[in-house]
Design a protein around this motif. Structure first.
Motif, short mmCIF file in Angstrom:
data_model
loop_
_atom_site.label_atom_id
_atom_site.label_comp_id
_atom_site.label_asym_id
_atom_site.label_seq_id
_atom_site.Cartn_x
_atom_site.Cartn_y
_atom_site.Cartn_z
N UNK A 1 0.85 -1.18 0.00
CA UNK A 1 0.00 0.00 0.00
C UNK A 1 0.89 1.23 0.00
N UNK A 2 0.61 2.14 -0.91
CA UNK A 2 1.38 3.37 -1.05
C UNK A 2 0.43 4.55 -0.88
N UNK A 3 0.76 5.46 0.03
CA UNK A 3 -0.13 6.60 0.26
C UNK A 3 0.49 7.88 -0.27
N UNK A 4 -0.39 8.80 -0.63
CA UNK A 4 0.04 10.11 -1.12
C UNK A 4 -0.99 11.14 -0.70
N UNK A 5 -0.52 12.29 -0.22
CA UNK A 5 -1.41 13.40 0.12
C UNK A 5 -1.73 14.26 -1.09
N UNK A 6 -1.30 13.81 -2.26
CA UNK A 6 -1.61 14.47 -3.52
C UNK A 6 -0.98 15.86 -3.60
N UNK A 7 0.19 16.01 -2.97
CA UNK A 7 0.86 17.30 -2.99
C UNK A 7 1.68 17.52 -4.25
N UNK A 8 2.01 16.43 -4.94
CA UNK A 8 2.73 16.56 -6.21
C UNK A 8 2.38 15.38 -7.10
N UNK A 9 2.54 15.57 -8.40
CA UNK A 9 2.25 14.51 -9.36
C UNK A 9 3.33 13.43 -9.30
N UNK A 10 2.91 12.19 -9.52
CA UNK A 10 3.85 11.07 -9.57
C UNK A 10 4.09 10.68 -11.02
N UNK A 11 5.26 10.12 -11.33
CA UNK A 11 5.61 9.80 -12.72
C UNK A 11 4.66 8.77 -13.34
N UNK A 12 4.40 8.92 -14.63
CA UNK A 12 3.48 8.01 -15.33
C UNK A 12 3.96 6.56 -15.26
N UNK A 13 5.26 6.36 -15.40
CA UNK A 13 5.80 5.00 -15.38
C UNK A 13 5.51 4.32 -14.05
N UNK A 14 5.55 5.08 -12.98
CA UNK A 14 5.23 4.53 -11.66
C UNK A 14 3.73 4.27 -11.53
N UNK A 15 2.91 5.21 -12.02
CA UNK A 15 1.47 5.06 -11.90
C UNK A 15 0.97 3.83 -12.65
N UNK A 16 1.60 3.51 -13.78
CA UNK A 16 1.17 2.35 -14.57
C UNK A 16 1.32 1.05 -13.79
N UNK A 17 2.19 1.02 -12.82
CA UNK A 17 2.45 -0.20 -12.06
C UNK A 17 1.56 -0.34 -10.82
N UNK A 18 0.69 0.63 -10.61
CA UNK A 18 -0.14 0.64 -9.41
C UNK A 18 -1.62 0.53 -9.76
N UNK A 19 -2.40 0.09 -8.78
CA UNK A 19 -3.85 0.23 -8.85
C UNK A 19 -4.19 1.46 -8.03
N UNK A 20 -4.96 2.36 -8.61
CA UNK A 20 -5.16 3.68 -8.00
C UNK A 20 -6.54 3.82 -7.38
#
Length: 304
Positions: free
Chosen positions: A179-198
């Motif tokens: 589980x990876x959490x983010x407070x949405x303070x900055x955008x994350x790289x597309x390559x990383x996002x593709x590997x996650x379920x959001x």
């Protein structure tokens, strides 16, 4: 009373390990954690796909608590990696303690000849090395620099990494639930996002928030709860507010109101044109927002 479950999240069902069958059963929240169906579905899907679950949302919506409750109810060990602005991805794998090795060499310590003695395992290595499946929480990933997520692509994909100092390949013995959490303070790289379920956690509505409060304070007076929730959501709706009060701050505020009978009375007999809420310091955390509410109260009095 434990104030851990101030977050309303969890949806359809993380999975609970069945030690006898090896299967996973659906998780529907706990007595300490109110679960929404959409989040439950997100957790289920991430586990089914064996992908990290990336959870975004404003602070105080239960992102970290989700991992804690999932681990607790499933009987799995929770490994937490809390990210800071200075954290590097390498620290999650391992660090080579060259300083200690140099000191030991000066002291003539025999263990200096084995470099493995100076490899410090990180949280990912700890998770990969576990004989049993674990829940791995990478908390507030958006605090790190932009290259941090990119530096973990291989480890997330293959669940392995290479230790150059010892020429050792570390492979996860049991694939962890990540589980990876983010407070949405900055955008994350597309390559990383593709590997996650959001999944994005919306702030709870008033009905859901009432259920959360009931978890913490089951005996709270209905009149007080209604007035407090009305004030809380009115404050959150104020245009231009720099920091909206969170769920955890509502819980703290209610605790103070219950302990202070005068403040409870002021709240129930409140006149919105006279002042900001009693004990507002539990809800409002910066002077700009305090001044904003004071100006709005002043303007309301003028109009009245």
């Amino acid at each position: 009373m434990k104030l851990a479950s101030y977050n309303y999240v969890i949806g359809k069902a993380p999975y609970i390990s069945n030690q006898t069958t090896g299967r996973f059963m659906s998780f529907k929240g706990t007595t300490e954690y109110v679960a929404t169906s959409d989040l439950q579905m997100a957790v289920n899907a991430a586990i089914d796909l064996e992908k990290p679950l990336l959870i975004k949302g404003e602070p105080g919506t239960g992102k970290t608590m989700l991992a804690e409750q999932l681990a607790q109810t499933s009987g799995l060990k929770l490994i937490q990696w809390h990210i800071k602005s200075t954290t590097k991805a390498q620290q999650g794998l391992y660090e080579y303690d060259a300083v200690s090795r140099l000191r030991d060499s000066q002291l003539g310590n025999d263990k200096v000849h084995d470099i493995a003695n100076y490899i410090v395992k990180g949280k990912l290595w700890e998770a990969f090395d576990s004989e049993e499946r674990v829940v791995l929480l990478i908390d507030e990933i958006d605090k790190a620099d932009i290259e941090f997520p990119n530096d973990l692509l291989l480890e997330i994909d293959k669940m392995e990494f290479f230790v150059y100092e010892t020429q050792q390949r570390v492979v996860a013995k049991k694939r962890p639930i990540v589980l990876i959490t983010s407070n949405n303070e900055k955008e994350l790289p597309d390559a990383f996002l593709r590997r996650c379920f959001f999944h994005y956690i919306n702030f709870p509505d008033q009905e859901t928030m009432q259920k959360i409060v009931d978890v913490h304070y089951p005996g709270l007076k209905k009149e007080l709860l209604k007035e407090a929730l009305d004030v809380f959501f009115d404050v959150r709706k104020v245009p231009g507010l720099k920091k909206k009060p969170s769920t955890s701050e509502l819980i703290d505020w209610l605790k103070l109101l219950m302990a202070d009978e005068l403040s409870e009375k002021l709240l129930q007999e409140r006149d919105p044109t006279k002042a900001i809420p009693p004990l507002y310091g539990a809800l409002i955390k910066n002077e700009q927002d305090v001044h904003l509410l004071q100006r709005l109260a002043f303007m309301s009095r003028r109009k009245g």
